[in-house]
Scaffold this motif. Structure first.
Motif, short mmCIF file in Angstrom:
data_model
loop_
_atom_site.label_atom_id
_atom_site.label_comp_id
_atom_site.label_asym_id
_atom_site.label_seq_id
_atom_site.Cartn_x
_atom_site.Cartn_y
_atom_site.Cartn_z
N THR A 72 7.11 -5.02 6.71
CA THR A 72 8.09 -4.02 6.30
C THR A 72 7.50 -2.62 6.35
O THR A 72 6.29 -2.45 6.48
N VAL A 73 8.35 -1.63 6.24
CA VAL A 73 7.90 -0.24 6.31
C VAL A 73 6.89 0.01 5.20
O VAL A 73 7.21 -0.16 4.01
N GLN A 107 5.63 1.85 15.52
CA GLN A 107 6.66 1.26 14.66
C GLN A 107 6.94 2.08 13.41
O GLN A 107 8.09 2.18 12.97
N PHE A 108 5.89 2.71 12.85
CA PHE A 108 6.06 3.38 11.55
C PHE A 108 5.58 4.84 11.52
O PHE A 108 5.87 5.55 10.56
N VAL A 147 -2.36 -10.23 4.54
CA VAL A 147 -1.50 -11.01 5.42
C VAL A 147 -2.12 -11.05 6.82
O VAL A 147 -2.41 -10.00 7.40
N ASP A 148 -2.34 -12.24 7.34
CA ASP A 148 -2.92 -12.32 8.68
C ASP A 148 -1.83 -12.13 9.73
O ASP A 148 -0.74 -12.68 9.62
N ILE A 149 -2.14 -11.31 10.73
CA ILE A 149 -1.19 -11.01 11.80
C ILE A 149 -1.85 -11.20 13.15
O ILE A 149 -3.08 -11.11 13.28
N ARG A 150 -1.02 -11.43 14.15
CA ARG A 150 -1.51 -11.54 15.52
C ARG A 150 -0.89 -10.42 16.35
O ARG A 150 0.16 -9.88 16.02
N GLN A 171 -11.11 -3.92 -3.27
CA GLN A 171 -10.69 -2.59 -3.69
C GLN A 171 -9.20 -2.57 -3.99
O GLN A 171 -8.40 -3.17 -3.28
N GLN A 172 -8.83 -1.84 -5.04
CA GLN A 172 -7.43 -1.76 -5.45
C GLN A 172 -6.65 -0.82 -4.52
O GLN A 172 -7.13 0.25 -4.16
N THR A 173 -5.45 -1.22 -4.15
CA THR A 173 -4.61 -0.39 -3.29
C THR A 173 -3.16 -0.82 -3.41
O THR A 173 -2.86 -1.99 -3.71
N ASP A 174 -2.25 0.11 -3.17
CA ASP A 174 -0.82 -0.20 -3.10
C ASP A 174 -0.35 -0.35 -1.65
O ASP A 174 0.83 -0.61 -1.40
N ALA A 175 -1.27 -0.16 -0.72
CA ALA A 175 -0.91 -0.25 0.70
C ALA A 175 -0.69 -1.70 1.11
O ALA A 175 -1.19 -2.64 0.48
#
Length: 244
Positions: free
Chosen positions: A183-184, A238-239, A213-216, A162-166
């Protein structure tokens, strides 16, 4: 006594009687046994909440009169879309309920290769309706005036494409990146949580191919329902809600 906070699907206008939806009427009339003259707060997701007086109660019908609009807003400034692989038993119900309390914007239930839940046809439709009702109840309980959307369940590949800018994130216990390194997210966040059996190597490769992006979250492996709520809390800290 706390004034009940009730979701109503119809339009709402001051000084215009509103006949509550069946579920809301049942809760007010049969469960809480409220009477004419008592007050409820109703909202329809279009902004604010309406302090309303009950003007009619029957076995099947409750009618209220909106008296005052309160523009009360408790929504997070951060838009968050959770792609949650469907989990067994009541774990999925729990994840949806608590995600709504933590400020989620959208949830898409996802079927992946190691997803242990098989739903089709009418069973799938009934489960989807149940999940949306859980989201409504959680929004009412937590004082939100917006009900997050529970999208119909889809295959993992469909959701990833799915298309997204997030910002797009995938949880993985052996990821190289920490959630602190992103990043924010001015256009919000989409994050993916795997099934109880985890993602296959091919599925992880596809997430990277489609720029997730994979995160832990730390050194420990979290259960699927724990992972989603931990990410939500970290993102809000954080945000979102607690960032300032």
């Amino acid at each position: 006594m706390r004034v009940p906070h009730i979701y109503q699907t119809s339009s709402i206008a001051l000084n215009t009687p509103v006949t509550l939806d069946d579920d809301a009427a049942g809760h007010i009339g049969r469960v809480l046994r409220m009477k004419v003259g008592e007050h409820v707060s109703i909202f329809n997701g279009e902004g604010g909440e309406y302090l309303s007086e009950i003007i009619e109660v029957t076995k099947k019908t409750v009618v209220v009169m909106p008296l005052e609009l309160n523009p009360h807003d408790v929504e997070s400034p951060l838009k968050i879309h959770l792609g949650q692989c469907v989990s067994r038993g009541d774990k999925m119900d729990f994840t949806i309920q608590k995600s709504v309390e933590l400020g989620i914007t959208e949830i898409t239930p996802i079927f992946s290769q190691r997803c242990g839940v098989k739903l089709m046809g009418d069973r799938l439709e009934k489960k989807h309706q149940q999940w949306q009702k859980i989201a409504i109840a959680a929004a009412e309980q937590s004082g939100r005036n917006f009900v997050p959307i529970i999208h119909p369940p889809i295959d993992l590949k469909q959701w990833l494409a799915q298309q997204t800018d997030a910002i797009k994130l995938t949880l993985h216990p052996r990821a190289e990146h920490s959630i602190k390194t992103i990043t924010v997210p001015k256009d919000g966040v989409r994050f993916l949580v795997g099934p109880e059996g985890g993602f296959t190597d091919d599925e992880m490769a596809l997430t990277k191919q489609l720029e997730f992006v994979d995160i832990r979250l730390g050194p420990r492996v979290l259960r699927t329902e724990t992972a989603a709520l931990t990410v939500l809390s970290a993102l809000q800290l954080q945000f979102g809600d607690l960032a300032n």
